[in-house]
Design a protein around this motif. Structure first.
Motif, PDB file in Angstrom:
ATOM      1  N   SER A  54       0.807  -1.217   0.000  1.00 27.09           N
ATOM      2  CA  SER A  54       0.000   0.000   0.000  1.00 27.09           C
ATOM      3  C   SER A  54       0.845   1.274   0.000  1.00 27.09           C
ATOM      4  O   SER A  54       0.297   2.377  -0.008  1.00 27.09           O
ATOM      5  CB  SER A  54      -0.941   0.016   1.210  1.00 27.09           C
ATOM      6  N   GLY A  55       2.169   1.102   0.044  1.00 29.45           N
ATOM      7  CA  GLY A  55       3.036   2.269  -0.045  1.00 29.45           C
ATOM      8  C   GLY A  55       3.543   2.816   1.280  1.00 29.45           C
ATOM      9  O   GLY A  55       4.225   3.840   1.310  1.00 29.45           O
ATOM     10  N   VAL A  56       3.232   2.155   2.357  1.00 29.96           N
ATOM     11  CA  VAL A  56       3.729   2.600   3.662  1.00 29.96           C
ATOM     12  C   VAL A  56       5.220   2.258   3.760  1.00 29.96           C
ATOM     13  O   VAL A  56       5.630   1.150   3.435  1.00 29.96           O
ATOM     14  CB  VAL A  56       2.955   1.923   4.800  1.00 29.96           C
ATOM     15  N   THR A  57       5.988   3.222   4.208  1.00 28.95           N
ATOM     16  CA  THR A  57       7.439   3.012   4.335  1.00 28.95           C
ATOM     17  C   THR A  57       7.879   3.089   5.794  1.00 28.95           C
ATOM     18  O   THR A  57       7.216   3.728   6.626  1.00 28.95           O
ATOM     19  CB  THR A  57       8.225   4.056   3.531  1.00 28.95           C
ATOM     20  N   HIS A  58       8.986   2.457   6.057  1.00 23.70           N
ATOM     21  CA  HIS A  58       9.558   2.508   7.403  1.00 23.70           C
ATOM     22  C   HIS A  58      11.075   2.436   7.266  1.00 23.70           C
ATOM     23  O   HIS A  58      11.594   1.694   6.426  1.00 23.70           O
ATOM     24  CB  HIS A  58       9.058   1.354   8.266  1.00 23.70           C
ATOM     25  N   TYR A  59      11.769   3.199   8.098  1.00 24.35           N
ATOM     26  CA  TYR A  59      13.229   3.244   8.041  1.00 24.35           C
ATOM     27  C   TYR A  59      13.833   3.015   9.426  1.00 24.35           C
ATOM     28  O   TYR A  59      13.286   3.463  10.441  1.00 24.35           O
ATOM     29  CB  TYR A  59      13.700   4.617   7.535  1.00 24.35           C
ATOM     30  N   MET A  60      14.977   2.368   9.440  1.00 21.20           N
ATOM     31  CA  MET A  60      15.723   2.241  10.682  1.00 21.20           C
ATOM     32  C   MET A  60      16.447   3.565  10.940  1.00 21.20           C
ATOM     33  O   MET A  60      16.735   4.333  10.019  1.00 21.20           O
ATOM     34  CB  MET A  60      16.746   1.108  10.573  1.00 21.20           C
ATOM     35  N   ALA A  61      16.754   3.802  12.199  1.00 25.18           N
ATOM     36  CA  ALA A  61      17.343   5.079  12.592  1.00 25.18           C
ATOM     37  C   ALA A  61      18.669   5.337  11.872  1.00 25.18           C
ATOM     38  O   ALA A  61      19.009   6.484  11.578  1.00 25.18           O
ATOM     39  CB  ALA A  61      17.542   5.119  14.102  1.00 25.18           C
ATOM     40  N   SER A  62      19.395   4.267  11.580  1.00 26.63           N
ATOM     41  CA  SER A  62      20.722   4.420  10.990  1.00 26.63           C
ATOM     42  C   SER A  62      20.690   5.016   9.584  1.00 26.63           C
ATOM     43  O   SER A  62      21.695   5.561   9.122  1.00 26.63           O
ATOM     44  CB  SER A  62      21.438   3.066  10.963  1.00 26.63           C
ATOM     45  N   VAL A  63      19.541   4.924   8.916  1.00 27.01           N
ATOM     46  CA  VAL A  63      19.477   5.420   7.532  1.00 27.01           C
ATOM     47  C   VAL A  63      18.376   6.456   7.323  1.00 27.01           C
ATOM     48  O   VAL A  63      18.268   7.033   6.238  1.00 27.01           O
ATOM     49  CB  VAL A  63      19.296   4.262   6.536  1.00 27.01           C
ATOM     50  N   LYS A  64      17.566   6.679   8.307  1.00 20.49           N
ATOM     51  CA  LYS A  64      16.457   7.614   8.161  1.00 20.49           C
ATOM     52  C   LYS A  64      16.970   9.004   7.814  1.00 20.49           C
ATOM     53  O   LYS A  64      17.900   9.497   8.443  1.00 20.49           O
ATOM     54  CB  LYS A  64      15.628   7.657   9.453  1.00 20.49           C
ATOM     55  N   GLY A  65      16.360   9.598   6.802  1.00 20.76           N
ATOM     56  CA  GLY A  65      16.783  10.917   6.355  1.00 20.76           C
ATOM     57  C   GLY A  65      17.839  10.892   5.280  1.00 20.76           C
ATOM     58  O   GLY A  65      18.093  11.900   4.618  1.00 20.76           O
ATOM     59  N   ARG A  66      18.483   9.744   5.098  1.00 18.30           N
ATOM     60  CA  ARG A  66      19.513   9.614   4.064  1.00 18.30           C
ATOM     61  C   ARG A  66      19.096   8.647   2.958  1.00 18.30           C
ATOM     62  O   ARG A  66      19.469   8.843   1.797  1.00 18.30           O
ATOM     63  CB  ARG A  66      20.834   9.123   4.675  1.00 18.30           C
ATOM     64  N   THR A  76       9.358  -4.317  -8.689  1.00 21.13           N
ATOM     65  CA  THR A  76      10.585  -3.528  -8.677  1.00 21.13           C
ATOM     66  C   THR A  76      10.587  -2.525  -7.534  1.00 21.13           C
ATOM     67  O   THR A  76       9.615  -1.775  -7.368  1.00 21.13           O
ATOM     68  CB  THR A  76      10.765  -2.784 -10.011  1.00 21.13           C
ATOM     69  N   VAL A  77      11.690  -2.528  -6.790  1.00 12.26           N
ATOM     70  CA  VAL A  77      11.846  -1.578  -5.687  1.00 12.26           C
ATOM     71  C   VAL A  77      13.243  -0.969  -5.787  1.00 12.26           C
ATOM     72  O   VAL A  77      14.186  -1.604  -6.261  1.00 12.26           O
ATOM     73  CB  VAL A  77      11.632  -2.275  -4.334  1.00 12.26           C
ATOM     74  N   HIS A  78      13.348   0.277  -5.354  1.00 13.95           N
ATOM     75  CA  HIS A  78      14.624   0.986  -5.379  1.00 13.95           C
ATOM     76  C   HIS A  78      14.996   1.459  -3.983  1.00 13.95           C
ATOM     77  O   HIS A  78      14.119   1.653  -3.125  1.00 13.95           O
ATOM     78  CB  HIS A  78      14.545   2.198  -6.310  1.00 13.95           C
ATOM     79  N   LEU A  79      16.280   1.653  -3.789  1.00 13.85           N
ATOM     80  CA  LEU A  79      16.769   2.255  -2.552  1.00 13.85           C
ATOM     81  C   LEU A  79      17.736   3.366  -2.949  1.00 13.85           C
ATOM     82  O   LEU A  79      18.838   3.098  -3.435  1.00 13.85           O
ATOM     83  CB  LEU A  79      17.477   1.232  -1.664  1.00 13.85           C
ATOM     84  N   GLN A  80      17.300   4.598  -2.785  1.00 17.46           N
ATOM     85  CA  GLN A  80      18.148   5.756  -3.056  1.00 17.46           C
ATOM     86  C   GLN A  80      18.949   6.051  -1.794  1.00 17.46           C
ATOM     87  O   GLN A  80      18.362   6.278  -0.726  1.00 17.46           O
ATOM     88  CB  GLN A  80      17.302   6.972  -3.443  1.00 17.46           C
ATOM     89  N   MET A  81      20.272   6.051  -1.930  1.00 20.74           N
ATOM     90  CA  MET A  81      21.138   6.245  -0.784  1.00 20.74           C
ATOM     91  C   MET A  81      21.953   7.511  -0.988  1.00 20.74           C
ATOM     92  O   MET A  81      22.747   7.599  -1.923  1.00 20.74           O
ATOM     93  CB  MET A  81      22.069   5.038  -0.601  1.00 20.74           C
ATOM     94  N   ASN A  82      21.735   8.484  -0.128  1.00 14.53           N
ATOM     95  CA  ASN A  82      22.442   9.760  -0.197  1.00 14.53           C
ATOM     96  C   ASN A  82      23.321   9.944   1.035  1.00 14.53           C
ATOM     97  O   ASN A  82      23.158   9.258   2.041  1.00 14.53           O
ATOM     98  CB  ASN A  82      21.440  10.910  -0.301  1.00 14.53           C
ATOM     99  N   SER A  83      24.229  10.898   0.936  1.00 11.16           N
ATOM    100  CA  SER A  83      25.114  11.218   2.066  1.00 11.16           C
ATOM    101  C   SER A  83      25.760   9.955   2.636  1.00 11.16           C
ATOM    102  O   SER A  83      25.770   9.731   3.850  1.00 11.16           O
ATOM    103  CB  SER A  83      24.328  11.952   3.163  1.00 11.16           C
ATOM    104  N   LEU A  84      26.297   9.141   1.764  1.00 11.40           N
ATOM    105  CA  LEU A  84      26.858   7.874   2.192  1.00 11.40           C
ATOM    106  C   LEU A  84      28.095   8.059   3.059  1.00 11.40           C
ATOM    107  O   LEU A  84      28.875   9.006   2.874  1.00 11.40           O
ATOM    108  CB  LEU A  84      27.195   7.010   0.971  1.00 11.40           C
TER     109      LEU A  84
END
Length: 114
Positions: A54-66, A76-84
């Motif tokens: 349904s499109g609900v997302t959840h992130y662990m603290a270590s990556v949230k915001g990045r 198909t799913v993607h993971l955009q990773m910024n500020s690595l």
């Protein structure tokens, strides 16, 4: 038979970005969630993020915001990773969940240099 494959890993400098993709094969699939994990040698596999049907997302603290997880279509799913960061170096895995079945990919290596 469902086959899952990740792509998009590689070597990047700290502060850079990468976009991982995960594609599942098989017909008539209807995944409840699409999940991303990573694993460093000698450590347990760590969940990073997931997106539900349904499109609900959840992130662990270590990556949230990045990191941002997005679903392109039913397979198909993607993971955009910024500020690595160098500590993001790991093998990244995709897991597709359908009922009681988990389908894992083989992983893609991400290396972040300092």
């Amino acid at each position: 038979q469902v086959h899952v494959a990740e792509s998009g890993g590689g070597l990047v400098q700290a502060g850079g970005s990468l976009r991982l993709s995960c594609v599942a094969s098989g017909s008539n699939v209807n995944f409840d969630s699409m999940d991303w994990y990573r694993q460093v040698p000698g450590k347990e596999r760590e969940m990073l993020a997931f997106i539900t049907r349904s499109g609900v997302t959840h992130y662990m603290a270590s990556v949230k915001g990045r990191f941002t997880v997005s679903r392109e279509n039913a397979k198909t799913v993607h993971l955009q990773m910024n500020s690595l960061k160098p500590e993001d170096t790991a093998v990244y895995y995709c897991k597709m969940v359908e009922g009681t079945f988990d389908y894992w990919g083989q992983g893609t290596q991400v290396t972040v240099s300092s």
